[in-house]
Write a protein that holds these residues in place. Structure first.
Motif: not given
Length: 399
Positions: A146-155, A134-144
């Motif tokens: 990346i935050f959800l996929a890497q910060g929340v999901g991966l954590g 899901m992180l790989s599908l994140s778009k540039p400057d779409q902070y939320y």
């Protein structure tokens, strides 16, 4: 047997039976039922024991090893992918990831005590793979995104597998537990070497962000699959599970530890060092960290654990202050090697020595990492968009 006033240790018993030990020593996966029939014996080896240990090693490589490689993402997001966000905001992604590994560990540790080992490692592995894709599908400057996929999901994913993968090793080892735990702990350090090299070349190469993260996700997914196939439990859950959350309220915290891990690569680039060398600054730190984890047990045998930890923590704080003077290739190498080594000594204690507490081990480990939630975002805020490096270095070093 311990008295009722003493904390009961997980799966330990003083009785030893020579005949049972000989039977267990030659154990393999086909003889797991034999292992279970001798719950008070520790095999101290055998195929099942070392395959489980290897699986835990892979979990650490893919979990905490990936988390502590966030410095690559910090640099890439700051300069290319989240250019509208501050360094502090970007740091929240990595800091929340790091915090959740140990915070969720309090919950997964309790569930592990209740017999949900396989549920945790399978669910955590699937969630980690899903979050990276899901992180790989994140778009540039779409902070939320990346935050959800890497910060929340991966954590959360890493937190689900972290404690169970280490605790299960205690099913097989007692006398040789420090050796087994040292091997497992080295997985996170090796991962923190492999992942930055891979990510820097993938993200900044021809593949770009999306395909680069997907390639990384595929690599991690394969290793997690192998880990799940390797690990096996041997003992029944304890009669009275430990209450980690209540105990955690009494623990202390650490703030400045992750500052070099998150910022040394960006620091190197902003000081005019070559991009190629800067990509390997985090690798240098983590290689030294890995060496420390392997050798720390031998050093502690001569110095004693308390003396070693005191020297390591004081030295680490001084070296963070030394990052104020980081400006040349030599300074990056020296600080990376020295800080990596002393940080590795500290983490060795929490990754191996503290796990001798068995059921209560997640509590002090959570305490040692809990302030990672705020430490690096504060450092990022102090850094500002003008990159005033001495302010966050003083804050982190003093902390």
């Amino acid at each position: 047997m311990p008295s009722e006033s003493e904390p009961q240790m997980l799966y330990t018993a003083p009785q030893q039976d020579k005949e049972g030990s000989e039977t267990l020593e030659g154990s393999n996966f086909a003889k797991d039922s034999n292992l279970s029939s001798h719950p008070h014996e520790f095999p101290e080896g055998g195929l099942a024991a070392w395959m489980t240990t290897f699986g835990a090693f892979l979990i650490q490589l893919c979990g905490f090893g990936y988390t502590t490689s966030f410095g690559v993402y910090q640099d890439f997001y700051t300069q290319h992918y989240l250019t509208n966000e501050t360094s502090s905001a970007i740091s929240w992604i990595g800091s929340l990831n790091t915090f959740l590994v140990t915070a969720v560990g309090l919950i997964s540790g309790s569930l592990y005590d209740r017999g949900y080992f396989y549920h945790l490692v399978i669910a955590g592995s699937l969630l980690q793979s899903f979050s990276l894709f899901m992180l790989s599908l994140s778009k540039p400057d779409q902070y939320y995104q990346i935050f959800l996929a890497q910060g929340v999901g991966l954590g959360i994913a890493s937190g689900l597998v972290y404690v169970p993968s280490i605790a299960v090793v205690s099913h097989y080892f007692r006398r040789r537990r420090t050796l087994a735990m040292t091997f497992v702990a080295s997985g996170s350090s090796l991962g923190a070497v492999i992942h930055p090299i891979m990510l820097n070349n993938l993200l900044n190469g021809r593949l770009g962000f999306g395909n680069g993260v997907r390639a990384s996700a595929g690599f991690v997914s394969v290793l997690l699959l192998i880990a799940c196939l390797c690990m096996r439990t041997r003992l029944d859950p304890p009669m009275t599970p430990a209450n980690y959350i209540v105990a955690a309220k009494k623990c202390i915290r650490d703030t400045g530890f992750y500052y070099p891990l998150f910022f040394i690569q960006l620091d190197s680039i902003k000081h005019g060092l070559s991009v190629t060398f800067s990509f390997y600054s985090l690798v240098i730190l983590n290689v030294s960290n890995c060496v420390a984890r392997v050798t720390s047990g031998f050093i502690a045998a001569f110095t004693g654990v308390p003396n070693l930890i005191i020297v390591a923590t004081i030295s680490g704080g001084v070296l963070i202050l030394g990052m104020i003077g980081l400006s040349s290739l030599a300074s990056v190498v020296v600080l990376g090697v020295m800080y990596g080594y002393f940080a590795g000594l500290c983490k060795w204690f929490f990754s191996t020595g503290i796990w001798k507490l068995d059921r209560w081990a997640p509590v002090p480990f959570f305490a040692s990492n809990s302030n990672s939630l705020t430490g690096t975002p504060i450092s990022g805020a102090l850094l500002t968009s003008n990159y005033t490096w001495w302010i966050p270095a003083v804050f982190s070093g003093v902390s």
